[in-house]
Structures are given as C-alpha cells and as structure tokens.
Design an enzyme around this catalytic site. Structure first.
Site, mmCIF file in Angstrom:
data_model
loop_
_atom_site.group_PDB
_atom_site.id
_atom_site.type_symbol
_atom_site.label_atom_id
_atom_site.label_comp_id
_atom_site.label_asym_id
_atom_site.label_seq_id
_atom_site.Cartn_x
_atom_site.Cartn_y
_atom_site.Cartn_z
ATOM 1 N N LYS A 196 45.296 45.793 7.361
ATOM 2 C CA LYS A 196 45.906 44.804 8.253
ATOM 3 C C LYS A 196 47.330 45.243 8.561
ATOM 4 O O LYS A 196 48.162 45.367 7.670
ATOM 5 C CB LYS A 196 45.897 43.436 7.587
ATOM 6 C CG LYS A 196 46.583 42.388 8.424
ATOM 7 C CD LYS A 196 46.378 41.005 7.856
ATOM 8 C CE LYS A 196 47.186 39.996 8.648
ATOM 9 N NZ LYS A 196 47.050 38.653 8.102
ATOM 10 N N LYS A 249 42.440 45.411 11.392
ATOM 11 C CA LYS A 249 43.044 44.391 12.249
ATOM 12 C C LYS A 249 44.450 44.806 12.636
ATOM 13 O O LYS A 249 45.194 45.196 11.746
ATOM 14 C CB LYS A 249 43.083 43.086 11.453
ATOM 15 C CG LYS A 249 43.804 41.964 12.124
ATOM 16 C CD LYS A 249 43.713 40.736 11.294
ATOM 17 C CE LYS A 249 44.678 39.748 11.872
ATOM 18 N NZ LYS A 249 45.214 38.871 10.892
HETATM 19 C C1 PBG Z 1 47.131 35.419 8.333
HETATM 20 C C2 PBG Z 1 46.417 35.789 9.548
HETATM 21 C C3 PBG Z 1 46.982 36.164 10.763
HETATM 22 C C4 PBG Z 1 45.919 36.403 11.633
HETATM 23 C C5 PBG Z 1 44.743 36.165 10.942
HETATM 24 N N1 PBG Z 1 45.072 35.806 9.654
HETATM 25 C C6 PBG Z 1 48.381 36.234 11.209
HETATM 26 C C7 PBG Z 1 49.376 37.023 10.520
HETATM 27 O O1 PBG Z 1 49.112 37.817 9.633
HETATM 28 O O2 PBG Z 1 50.527 36.827 10.890
HETATM 29 C C8 PBG Z 1 46.089 36.838 13.051
HETATM 30 C C9 PBG Z 1 44.909 36.712 13.921
HETATM 31 C C10 PBG Z 1 45.182 36.809 15.368
HETATM 32 O O3 PBG Z 1 46.272 37.219 15.831
HETATM 33 O O4 PBG Z 1 44.256 36.472 16.119
HETATM 34 N N2 PBG Z 1 46.608 34.331 7.682
#
Ligand code: PBG
Length: 325
Positions: A196, A249
């Site tokens: 991520k 991601k």
């Molecule tokens: C964190 C989380 C995020 C997303 C999914 N889970 C945001 C982040 O890490 O700031 C982002 C998903 C998206 O942008 O569609 N719980």
C-alpha cells in the site's frame, strides 16, 4: 516475400473474432464494491468528490445490498464512519459499530454476498492516523497491533467473511491471524493490503471516510511510490505471516507492481482501483472530455491484464450492468 500486410489484422477483422481471441476478459466475479457506512439514521449522503458514491446509514443499506446482489457482484468492502472519534479509535471495535451492524444486516439480507471489512484505525481516531500516536507524533506500531486485532475480531464476530487490514503496521497479519485462530476463526481468510503506497490518489476517499490525517502524513507507514522491491518484500512478509490474498493499492499507477507480485508469488492478488482513479474519470467524463464507459472498461481491463484476480472498484455496479448486457 509477400508477407500480407494484414498479417496481424486478420484476427481483428470483426467483433466476434476479436471477442474469441481476447486474452483478458473482465467478469462480474472479479469485483468487490466498497461501501461507506455512516452513523445515524436515514442518511444517504453523496460524496462530493466521488459522483455516484454515498455514505449510507445502516437503515438505508438494505436496498443497496439487494441491488448489488442482483447485479451478481460477489462481495462488498465495508468502511465505517463513527459518530465519536477518540485518540485510540475505540469505536473501531464497538460491537454495535457501523461496520458490525452493517455486516449483520448484509448477512441477514443476502447470506451469499461476501462481506469484506477494512481493518484500520484512521476512520476512528480523532487525529486521523492509522494507529496509536505517541507524544512525539509518531505512530506506535506495536501498541496498534492489539487494537487492530480487537477490531478484526469484532468484525468476524458480527459475521464478516474476509478481513482486510489496510493500516500497514509491521507484523499485523501474523498478529491478527493468531488472534482469529485463538478465537476459533481459523477459517476466515485475510486479504492484506500488502503493498500500500502513500498516495495522493486517496484524496477523495478521505472525504468519503472522513479520515484525513489532522497533522503530518502517512509516509512513515505507507510505501514510497518510487519503490517496487520494497513492495515485493512487504508482500513476502505478509504471505509468511498468513495472508491468503495480497493486495496492491492503488492500481493504475502501479500496474508494474501488480504484475511483479503475481509473477513472483503466484498468490491470489487483488488490486484497489482507488478513489482518485475513479474521480479522475468521472470528472473528465462530466466535462465531456472522455467517454466514461470506454475509459472505465479500458482501465479495469488493464488492471486484470496486469495480473489482478480481484479488483476493488467504485465502478463495480456500473461495470456489472455493462457486462450483463
Ligand atoms: C485506510 C484506507 C484508505 C483507503 C482504503 N483504506 C485511505 C488511506 O490510507 O489514507 C483508500 C481507498 C481509496 O482511495 O479509494 N483505512
């Protein structure tokens, strides 16, 4: 000599043939549709930066779930927006929290629809970080693990089918796996947000989930966009710790990472087509600058072609309608 100039074009000569030789086929079964569950009653609040996406209260969820199920989408991913946030995100493991209540409602309404829950602290902490924050502003990795495990357990107790930790703390997969096993939930798979990235493409999501960090950023726990070897190390650790599905991601700016993960590990691989990737297409289409349907299909196909088995996308319903035609 005499190579016909249409050597490659023969196979592209008509629509039926193009379909027959198509290498990558999107299918409705590929999709997981994210939902934002907000506290309170009778709420269906549009997310401004994500046209077509709403925050829904649990009492308004049923029709949405029936629609998702009737489209043949196999799974939803739940995020909660609690009424009260505090420094340790205690509503994350409240038995009657939004995600827990929504999970029970979904399993009652459509037992076969898979419920995946996002396990993270950022939606529940008043500072908006993904864990426990120390006096110096740093996130305490190990203190956060205990909270994440409690959150995961409460989701599973409510009926969640798959747990998806998105916090990026070190060691969380092993910690959560142990906790689930000790509580006789050996059969619940973990889909880890393994690679991520610290990404500006999450901007619209932070509106939707009301989870923007109140100070600093997430760069000490999320990955640097420039790194791919580090992504492979992250994935390898999560697999060792017990992840069943690994996720990359965002998706579109990281297709090379998806491909590398799939080729190296041969594991079920998910890719999250994140909020910013959705909103860009929506915005350009609203201006009349892009053909929304065509660009959506092209983008989702590219994610699958790169190697994703599962695609988490806000386009799931629209794409399912199109594929069903
Ligand atoms: C964190 C989380 C995020 C997303 C999914 N889970 C945001 C982040 O890490 O700031 C982002 C998903 C998206 O942008 O569609 N719980």
């Amino acid at each position: 000599m005499g190579f016909p100039i249409n050597r490659m074009r023969r196979l592209r000569s008509n629509e039926t043939l193009r379909k027959m030789v198509r290498e990558t086929k999107l299918s409705i079964e590929d999709f997981i549709y994210p939902l934002f569950i907000v506290y309170g009653k009778d709420k269906k609040i549009p997310v401004k930066s994500m046209p077509g996406i709403f925050q829904l209260s649990v009492d308004r969820l049923k029709d949405e779930i029936l629609e998702i199920d009737s489209l043949g989408i196999p799974a939803v991913l739940l995020f909660g927006i609690p009424e009260k946030k505090d420094s340790i995100g205690s509503s994350a493991y409240d038995e009657n929290g939004e995600v827990q209540n929504a999970t029970r409602l979904i399993k009652d309404t459509c037992p076969d629809l898979m419920v995946v829950t996002d396990v993270c602290m950022c939606e529940y902490t008043d500072h908006g970080h993904c864990g426990v924050v120390e006096a110096d502003g740093r996130v305490n990795n190990d203190a956060t693990l205990e909270l994440l495990a409690r959150e995961a357990l409460s989701h599973v107790r409510a009926g969640a089918d798959i747990i998806a930790p998105s916090d990026m703390m070190d060691g969380r997969i092993g910690y959560i796996r142990n906790c689930l096993d000790e509580n006789a939930f050996q059969n619940v798979p973990i889909m880890s947000y393994a690679a991520k990235y610290s990404s500006a493409f999450y901007g619209p999501f932070r509106d939707a989930a009301e989870s923007a960090p109140q100070f600093g950023d997430r760069k000490t726990y999320q990955m640097d966009a420039a790194n791919i070897e580090e992504a492979l190390r992250e994935v390898s650790l999560d697999i060792e710790e017990g992840a069943d599905i690994v996720m990359v991601k965002p998706a579109l700016a990281y297709l090379d990472v998806i491909k590398a993960v799939k080729e190296q590990f041969h594991y079920p691989t998910a890719a999250y087509n994140v909020s910013g990737e959705y909103s860009m297409i929506k915005a350009a289409a609203a201006c009349g600058w892009l053909d929304e349907e065509a660009v959506m299909l092209e983008a989702l196909t590219s994610i699958k072609r790169a190697g994703a088995d599962i695609i988490l996308t806000y386009f799931a319903k629209e794409c399912a309608r199109l594929l069903a035609k």
